[in-house]
Enzyme design. Structure first.
Site, PDB file in Angstrom:
ATOM      1  N   ASN A 144       0.759  -1.490  -0.098  1.00 50.89           N
ATOM      2  CA  ASN A 144      -0.126   0.034  -0.309  1.00 50.89           C
ATOM      3  C   ASN A 144       0.892   1.217   0.107  1.00 50.89           C
ATOM      4  O   ASN A 144       1.086   1.510   0.815  1.00 50.89           O
ATOM      5  CB  ASN A 144      -1.065   0.022   1.395  1.00 50.89           C
ATOM      6  N   TRP A 145       0.996   1.781  -0.879  1.00 48.24           N
ATOM      7  CA  TRP A 145       1.694   2.783  -1.294  1.00 48.24           C
ATOM      8  C   TRP A 145       1.438   4.561  -0.962  1.00 48.24           C
ATOM      9  O   TRP A 145       2.206   5.759  -0.847  1.00 48.24           O
ATOM     10  CB  TRP A 145       2.662   2.992  -2.783  1.00 48.24           C
ATOM     11  N   LYS A 146      -0.176   4.351   0.173  1.00 49.74           N
ATOM     12  CA  LYS A 146      -0.278   5.118   0.110  1.00 49.74           C
ATOM     13  C   LYS A 146      -0.602   6.440  -0.969  1.00 49.74           C
ATOM     14  O   LYS A 146      -0.210   6.608  -2.098  1.00 49.74           O
ATOM     15  CB  LYS A 146      -0.015   5.161   1.555  1.00 49.74           C
TER      16      LYS A 146
ATOM     17  N   HIS B 238      -9.493   1.678   4.575  1.00 48.34           N
ATOM     18  CA  HIS B 238      -8.159   1.778   4.794  1.00 48.34           C
ATOM     19  C   HIS B 238      -9.013   3.061   6.669  1.00 48.34           C
ATOM     20  O   HIS B 238      -9.511   3.794   6.645  1.00 48.34           O
ATOM     21  CB  HIS B 238      -7.351   2.271   4.242  1.00 48.34           C
TER      22      HIS B 238
ATOM     23  N   GLU C  54      -7.417   5.246   7.565  1.00 49.21           N
ATOM     24  CA  GLU C  54      -6.561   6.365   7.396  1.00 49.21           C
ATOM     25  C   GLU C  54      -8.055   7.737   6.829  1.00 49.21           C
ATOM     26  O   GLU C  54      -8.289   8.589   7.127  1.00 49.21           O
ATOM     27  CB  GLU C  54      -5.878   6.402   6.613  1.00 49.21           C
TER      28      GLU C  54
ATOM     29  N   GLU D 206      -5.463  -4.405  11.261  1.00 45.67           N
ATOM     30  CA  GLU D 206      -4.750  -2.938  10.795  1.00 45.67           C
ATOM     31  C   GLU D 206      -5.050  -2.448  11.713  1.00 45.67           C
ATOM     32  O   GLU D 206      -5.826  -1.655  11.910  1.00 45.67           O
ATOM     33  CB  GLU D 206      -4.816  -1.954   9.625  1.00 45.67           C
TER      34      GLU D 206
ATOM     35  N   GLY E  14       2.599   2.731  10.574  1.00 44.72           N
ATOM     36  CA  GLY E  14       3.525   3.238  10.524  1.00 44.72           C
ATOM     37  C   GLY E  14       3.821   4.186  11.738  1.00 44.72           C
ATOM     38  O   GLY E  14       4.374   5.667  11.229  1.00 44.72           O
TER      39      GLY E  14
ATOM     40  N   SER F  49       3.303  -1.140  10.658  1.00 42.70           N
ATOM     41  CA  SER F  49       4.414  -1.640  10.859  1.00 42.70           C
ATOM     42  C   SER F  49       5.418  -2.634  10.775  1.00 42.70           C
ATOM     43  O   SER F  49       6.004  -3.261  11.016  1.00 42.70           O
ATOM     44  CB  SER F  49       5.269  -1.553  11.925  1.00 42.70           C
TER      45      SER F  49
ATOM     46  N   GLY G 261       2.364  -0.852   4.792  1.00 43.89           N
ATOM     47  CA  GLY G 261       2.717   0.419   3.599  1.00 43.89           C
ATOM     48  C   GLY G 261       3.997   1.071   3.127  1.00 43.89           C
ATOM     49  O   GLY G 261       4.862   1.166   2.188  1.00 43.89           O
ATOM     50  N   GLY G 262       4.490   1.129   4.864  1.00 40.34           N
ATOM     51  CA  GLY G 262       5.959   2.283   4.462  1.00 40.34           C
ATOM     52  C   GLY G 262       6.981   0.944   3.690  1.00 40.34           C
ATOM     53  O   GLY G 262       7.795   1.851   3.064  1.00 40.34           O
TER      54      GLY G 262
HETATM   55  P1  PGA Z   1       2.667   0.873   7.356  1.00 35.89           P
HETATM   56  O1  PGA Z   1       1.520   0.880   6.737  1.00 35.89           O
HETATM   57  O2  PGA Z   1       3.515  -1.063   7.062  1.00 35.89           O
HETATM   58  O3  PGA Z   1       2.625   2.000   7.342  1.00 35.89           O
HETATM   59  O4  PGA Z   1       2.500   0.733   8.548  1.00 35.89           O
HETATM   60  C1  PGA Z   1       0.096  -0.400   6.661  1.00 35.89           C
HETATM   61  C2  PGA Z   1      -1.267   0.010   6.374  1.00 35.89           C
HETATM   62  O5  PGA Z   1      -1.689   1.441   6.816  1.00 35.89           O
HETATM   63  O6  PGA Z   1      -1.925  -0.689   5.790  1.00 35.89           O
END
Ligand code: PGA
Length: 261
Positions: free
Chosen positions: A10-12, A96, A98, A168, A174, A214, A235-236
């Site tokens: 997930n590159w956001k 998600h 966010e 999640e 993050g 994470s 994500g990251g």
């Molecule tokens: P993260 O994000 O790996 O940066 O914690 C995961 C996500 O939001 O899907």
């Protein structure tokens, strides 16, 4: 039952076109094939077409980070599931945290999106998870149950067979603070139990449940070693092709280990 593992990036809101294409080139470097593991990339909408083109001929799937529920209409700035289908997407991330938190997406809105994703023959990756405060109050299961049941209302056992859930925990996203493998397993097991009550054992057993929050190359194997954890939403660490490839490799190793007599 063996569920096919799904590792999704997930590159956001990251990467220009050139950066996205450079990632795919590095990631698909010769020799990358992970038996038993399915991989998907979710770039921002702006890079979906370019990443889709760059993935041609590979087995890596294209995923979108979100969708609207309507097929088309007066929804300025939105993208419909029909457009995502047209672009060659296989997966769509829905709900998600966010978007729930920063953009105020409600359970009802997420439910509508999930239904629309199924209607368009796309596969939803439905995200659920508790916040730090909810966890502290001992409300994790109550929150997971509420989010899951609201989203899955009306989903048939046949549709469920295609469903992917991502557990999640919001406090892990993050933050560098990963859920322990035991916590991830406990939550995944709980989610599966609810789906069992909804659709029966067979359908519930076919749903793939990812962990996200994470995930890194050094914790992927342990997380993937859990019996109810069938994949990772990253994500990251998915922004770097080498780190993401290491995560996929760790997942493949965990799967191989699980299958060994
Ligand atoms: P993260 O994000 O790996 O940066 O914690 C995961 C996500 O939001 O899907």
């Amino acid at each position: 039952m063996t569920r096919r593992a799904l590792i999704a990036a997930n590159w956001k809101m990251h990467k220009t076109l050139a950066e996205a294409e450079a990632f795919v080139k590095a990631f698909l470097a010769p020799g990358c094939d992970w038996p038993g593991i399915e991989v998907a990339l979710a770039p921002p909408f702006t890079a979906l077409a370019a990443v889709g083109a760059a993935l041609q001929g590979s087995r890596v799937k294209l995923a979108a980070q979100d969708t609207h529920f309507a097929e088309e209409g007066a929804y300025t700035g939105e993208i419909s599931p029909r457009m995502l289908q047209d672009l060659g997407c296989t997966y769509v991330i829905v709900g998600h945290s966010e978007r729930r938190r920063l953009l105020g997406e409600s359970d009802e809105f997420i439910h509508k999106k999930l239904r629309a994703v199924f209607t368009h023959e796309l596969i939803p990756i439905l995200c659920v998870g508790e916040t730090q405060d909810e966890r502290r109050m001992g409300a994790t299961e109550r929150i997971l149950e509420r989010q899951l049941l609201a989203a899955l209302n009306g989903v048939t056992p046949e549709q469920a067979a295609r469903l992917v859930i991502a557990y999640e925990p919001v406090w892990a996203i993050g933050t560098g603070q990963t859920a322990s493998p035991e916590d991830a397993e406990r939550a995944a097991h709980f989610l599966r139990k609810i789906m069992q009550e909804l659709w029966g054992t067979q359908a519930a057993e076919s749903v793939r449940i990812q962990y996200g929050g994470s995930v890194r190359p050094d914790n992927a194997l342990e997380l993937m070693a859990q019996p109810n954890v069938d994949g990772l939403l990253v994500g990251g660490a998915s922004l770097d092709p080498i780190a993401f490839a290491e995560i996929v490799k760790a997942a493949a190793a965990a799967r191989k280990h699980a299958r060994a007599p």
